[in-house]
Write a protein that holds these residues in place. Structure first.
Motif, PDB file in Angstrom:
ATOM      1  N   GLU A  54      53.988  30.976  50.820  1.00  0.00           N
ATOM      2  CA  GLU A  54      54.594  30.194  49.746  1.00  0.00           C
ATOM      3  C   GLU A  54      54.131  30.682  48.384  1.00  0.00           C
ATOM      4  OE1 GLU A  54      54.865  25.514  48.235  1.00  0.00           O
ATOM      5  OE2 GLU A  54      53.612  26.069  49.944  1.00  0.00           O
ATOM      6  N   TYR A 106      61.155  30.840  57.783  1.00  0.00           N
ATOM      7  CA  TYR A 106      61.162  29.457  57.323  1.00  0.00           C
ATOM      8  C   TYR A 106      60.458  28.567  58.326  1.00  0.00           C
ATOM      9  CZ  TYR A 106      65.373  28.573  60.257  1.00  0.00           C
ATOM     10  OH  TYR A 106      66.277  28.446  61.293  1.00  0.00           O
ATOM     11  N   SER A 125      60.519  18.148  54.336  1.00  0.00           N
ATOM     12  CA  SER A 125      60.232  18.945  53.144  1.00  0.00           C
ATOM     13  C   SER A 125      61.486  19.669  52.707  1.00  0.00           C
ATOM     14  CB  SER A 125      59.102  19.956  53.415  1.00  0.00           C
ATOM     15  OG  SER A 125      59.505  20.913  54.369  1.00  0.00           O
ATOM     16  N   ASP A 177      62.519  22.939  50.063  1.00  0.00           N
ATOM     17  CA  ASP A 177      62.040  24.053  49.247  1.00  0.00           C
ATOM     18  C   ASP A 177      63.246  24.796  48.677  1.00  0.00           C
ATOM     19  OD1 ASP A 177      58.929  24.433  49.938  1.00  0.00           O
ATOM     20  OD2 ASP A 177      60.003  23.827  51.749  1.00  0.00           O
ATOM     21  N   GLU A 237      64.108  28.059  46.003  1.00  0.00           N
ATOM     22  CA  GLU A 237      63.653  29.172  45.182  1.00  0.00           C
ATOM     23  C   GLU A 237      64.874  29.803  44.515  1.00  0.00           C
ATOM     24  OE1 GLU A 237      62.229  33.603  46.201  1.00  0.00           O
ATOM     25  OE2 GLU A 237      60.798  32.070  46.871  1.00  0.00           O
ATOM     26  N   SER A 264      60.297  28.032  41.604  1.00  0.00           N
ATOM     27  CA  SER A 264      60.149  27.550  42.968  1.00  0.00           C
ATOM     28  C   SER A 264      59.832  26.066  42.928  1.00  0.00           C
ATOM     29  CB  SER A 264      59.025  28.318  43.680  1.00  0.00           C
ATOM     30  OG  SER A 264      58.819  27.813  44.982  1.00  0.00           O
ATOM     31  N   SER A 285      59.240  22.642  45.535  1.00  0.00           N
ATOM     32  CA  SER A 285      59.064  22.155  46.897  1.00  0.00           C
ATOM     33  C   SER A 285      58.599  20.712  46.858  1.00  0.00           C
ATOM     34  CB  SER A 285      58.052  23.014  47.661  1.00  0.00           C
ATOM     35  OG  SER A 285      56.772  22.944  47.066  1.00  0.00           O
TER      36      SER A 285
END
Length: 804
Positions: A75, A138, A178, A180, A182, A799, A801
């Motif tokens: 990450e 992932y 979660s 995420d 980017e 990024s 998250s």
């Protein structure tokens, strides 16, 4: 390698180790911030749990050299695929087409009918072909880079090393998730445009019952190439195979995965995984550009007129044909295990993996239709089953034994053809006879009608079956002193059928029409013996000697010998004898780790493309002997609260001991090159084997009160010069590389993380390969082209998250 090279690289290594050691000694109160997620057990703070020996162990207790790239490292460095792992694991190098090399040794042959020297494993399943490892990473707990032969415990065919991907397991009793995202933009040298990218990942963990949970993963990605296409693509269909022609200037990924875990109160565990991955790429995979034209090139002006200037900074592709790869990858697996009250555990892993890929690329790279078609259609299925019995841990005698079964089927076809820019009005005339009307009477009449000026085609089916029995036992002779020994008996059976020559061409590229079959088999015993000693609870010394193995295979097509008799050529197994010693230290109450290992591995019957004096052509065969040796160093430290430093270095010497039949480059001064175009590459450095590779990462969290914690992160990667080609053609030698990365942001209540980042911040233009152009070689001209990837330029982005 010369003494000067040794001294230069050794001095760099000494400076690297000294700098890290100074940082480690700066303050005695620090804790290593590298907790690994495994799902097998909860790791004590300050440790990384790995499964390098197919059981959960503290990395510091494992008697083998490896790098564990944790979820946090992936990450913080924005590593999204296996090719990016090299930035954090200095023993690993990545070439074109995801060709991995560990300690300088990778696969130096172009055939999908042989296994790779560096194997891939995903959640305890050996992946029989590298295409199965191309989806983006992932929901990954860690990626382990295991150095040296690993086939003893990991399926099959890992003569040089292994990349072991371990994904996060469902969490029983937790409802969580979660998200995420980017968003990035890459540099596009020579073009006035952006190359945007987005990667979005979603994880949802759902309790199903008191003893089970479901974990769902989804990923979408779009990443434009830093290479810019100059010539418009006209579409249409791919001739001969009659499929739509396409061109993709960006990568597109859609990936889905579901994982279900059940753990009873009585020791029974059931773990089921299913996934589907849709990958679309083109220019990012095949978009070569011209580096330098040789004197007398007939193609140079075409490229200049299209708007590209050859050179190391040329990111402008001038092909008029398409580049596309349509790949669907997936499978399912089930692991059933039962732990007895005595501590014995029996487990069985059944898995099915597949990929289905169609691709085409313009071979000539110029804005005219010379050879615009190199089309392949490949379908691959593998089934594997592993039954394993593990002895109780913590006893004087421990270890595991098992049985392994593997079966795969590969169906592949290829059609490469074109008219080589030959004037269309001459093609139908004798002797070319392309599209000619067949007429009797001999020359100048045409007795045949060819499809193209040059070409080849084939359909091939390969069936592979492998059986193995294996085991490794550890015995504690005394407190802190342990010996271990293991062995694996493998039986490989391979069959190939090739139907080739469907395309009629004036110049037939090495195949004779017909149906050809072949079969080969081999039984191998690979082994390992060694020991480890802990003079104190914080120091572990180890050493071992063992043999690795890579199974037999075939050349993809039947090849005619000097008498015109064609046959499919089997390839014998490749073996490696490895010696390694090392020390792993854990200092200052577990806050600092410092590890050093030294290794030497000799490869016999190395599978590589070489000239066969009987067949009078280049084939994959067991033509070389290789030695790789060196030293690896890793260190992790926290000089004071909030600052963590991790670094690693590999000092390497990887050379051919002998390699008769290596292909010369045009004008190579070796005397034998003037005889048959080949030479003995003994003494040459292996491609992609730098003398020194080093990486350092530092992360600092500011000491503030409250839930919002700012942080900054920086990393440095150094690679000394590499040679991309076996024959060491001059311009394929690429100089030293130094890249820097940075990120900074905030961590909110350990739930939300937001940052800005740059990778390769100074925008170094780093090719993944450099080669001479085959079309120009045929014209007697030494011209170079190069290939770039997503990490070949600077990328900047944000990024975000969130965990909930």
């Amino acid at each position: 390698m010369t003494e000067r090279h040794y001294a230069h690289s050794a001095s760099r290594l000494a400076l690297f180790v000294a700098a890290l050691a100074a940082g480690a000694a700066a303050n005695p109160a620090f804790a290593q911030d590298t907790t690994g997620q495994t799902g097998e057990e909860v790791a004590p703070a300050g440790t990384i749990i790995v499964t390098a020996q197919r059981r959960a162990e503290n990395l510091q207790d494992v008697p083998v050299s490896l790098t564990a790239v944790t979820e946090e490292a992936l990450e913080s460095r924005q590593i999204n695929d296996l090719s990016g792992i090299a930035a954090a694991a200095p023993s690993l190098q990545v070439g074109a087409d995801n060709n991995f090399a560990v300690r300088g040794v990778g696969t130096l042959a172009f055939a999908n009918t042989i296994d790779t020297s560096v194997a891939l494993a995903l959640d305890e399943v050996n992946l029989g072909r590298p295409d199965l490892g191309t989806p983006l990473l992932y929901d990954v707990a860690r990626v382990e880079v295991l150095n040296g032969p690993q086939g003893l415990l990991f399926g099959k065919n890992a003569s040089a090393g292994l990349l072991n991907i371990v994904t996060a397991r469902p969490e029983i009793g937790a409802m969580s998730g979660s998200t995420d995202i980017e968003i990035s933009n890459r540099a596009t040298p020579g073009a006035d445009r952006n190359a945007p990218g987005i990667i979005a990942k979603q994880v949802l963990n759902i309790p199903v019952s008191a003893n089970s949970a479901l974990r769902l993963n989804a990923l979408y990605a779009y990443q434009e190439s830093p290479v810019t296409r100059l010539v418009p693509f006209e579409g249409g269909t791919v001739p001969f195979v009659d499929v739509p022609n396409k061109n993709y200037d960006a990568n597109r990924n859609i990936q889905l995965k579901a994982k279900y875990l059940y753990e009873s109160d009585g020791g029974l565990s059931i773990y089921v995984i299913g996934d589907y991955n849709e990958l679309r790429t083109g220019l990012n995979r095949f978009g070569n550009t011209y580096l330098q034209f040789g004197e007398g090139s007939a193609r140079e002006q075409l490229v200049l007129d299209a708007g590209a200037v050859p050179g190391p900074d040329n990111f402008l592709n001038t092909a008029d044909g398409g580049f596309f790869v349509d790949s669907d990858i997936g499978g399912a697996q089930a692991t059933v295990s039962y732990e007895f009250g005595s501590g014995f555990e029996i487990s069985n892993v059944f898995a099915w993996r597949y990929f289905d890929t169609q691709q085409n690329l313009d071979v000539d790279l110029v804005p005219t239709a010379e050879v615009n078609t190199n089309y392949s259609d490949t379908a691959y299925d593998q089934f594997s089953n592993e039954l394993r019995l593990s002895l109780p841990s913590g006893e004087r005698l421990s270890g595991q034994v098992g049985l392994y079964y593997f079966r795969s089927k590969l169906d592949t076809s290829n059609a490469l053809f074109g008219n080589a820019g030959f004037p269309s009005f001459l093609l139908p005339s004798f002797p070319f006879c392309v599209g000619a009307e067949v007429a009797p009477g001999g020359p100048p009449n045409c007795s045949v009608s060819n499809d193209y000026f040059l070409g080849r085609s084939y359909f091939a089916t390969q069936d592979t079956t492998s059986y193995a029995g294996f085991g490794q036992l550890n015995y504690e002779l005394a407190d802190g002193l342990e010996v271990f020994a293991g062995g694996r008996v493998t039986r490989d059976e391979v069959e190939l059928e090739v139907d080739q020559g469907q395309i009629d061409a004036f110049i037939n590229l090495g195949v004779l029409p017909g149906v050809y079959t072949g079969e080969t088999s081999n039984t191998n015993f690979s082994w390992k013996i060694g020991g480890q000693y802990e003079p104190t609870r914080n120091i572990m010394l180890y050493g071992f000697y063992g043999r690795g193995y890579k199974g037999p295979g075939f050349n993809t097509t039947a090849i005619a010998d000097a008498n015109g008799v064609a046959q499919v050529q089997p390839i014998d197994p490749e073996t490696s004898d490895a010696f390694e010693i090392g020390v792993k230290t854990t200092l200052l109450d577990g806050a600092v780790t410092f590890n050093v290992s030294a290794f030497r591995t000799k490869f016999d019957d190395f599978q590589v493309q070489a000239f066969d004096q009987e067949l009078l052509t280049y084939v994959v065969q067991n033509a070389a002997k290789v030695t790789t040796q060196g030293v690896e160093v890793t260190l992790g430290a926290r000089p004071f609260d909030g600052l963590s430093i991790n670094g690693a270095a590999t000092f390497l010497d990887a050379e051919f001991d002998s390699f008769p039949g290596a292909q010369c480059y045009l004008g190579q001064p070796d005397p034998s090159c003037a005889v048959d175009g080949t030479f003995d590459a003994g003494g040459n450095t292996l491609p992609l084997s730098p003398d020194l590779t080093a990486t350092v990462q530092a992360i600092y969290e500011f000491p503030v009160s409250g839930d919002v914690v700012p942080f900054i992160e920086g990393n440095w990667y150094h690679r000394s010069s590499v040679q991309y080609q076996i024959n060491q053609v001059p311009l394929a030698n690429y100089g030293a590389v130094d890249t820097f990365g940075f990120s900074g942001g905030v961590n909110i209540n350990d739930r939300v993380r937001a940052s800005v980042f740059c990778k390769n911040c100074t925008n170094e233009h780093i090719p993944v390969s450099i080669a001479t152009d085959s079309g120009e070689n045929n014209d007697g001209v030494v011209t170079y082209n190069q290939r770039f990837g997503l990490d070949s330029v600077r990328s900047v982005g944000i990024s975000l998250s969130a965990e909930y």
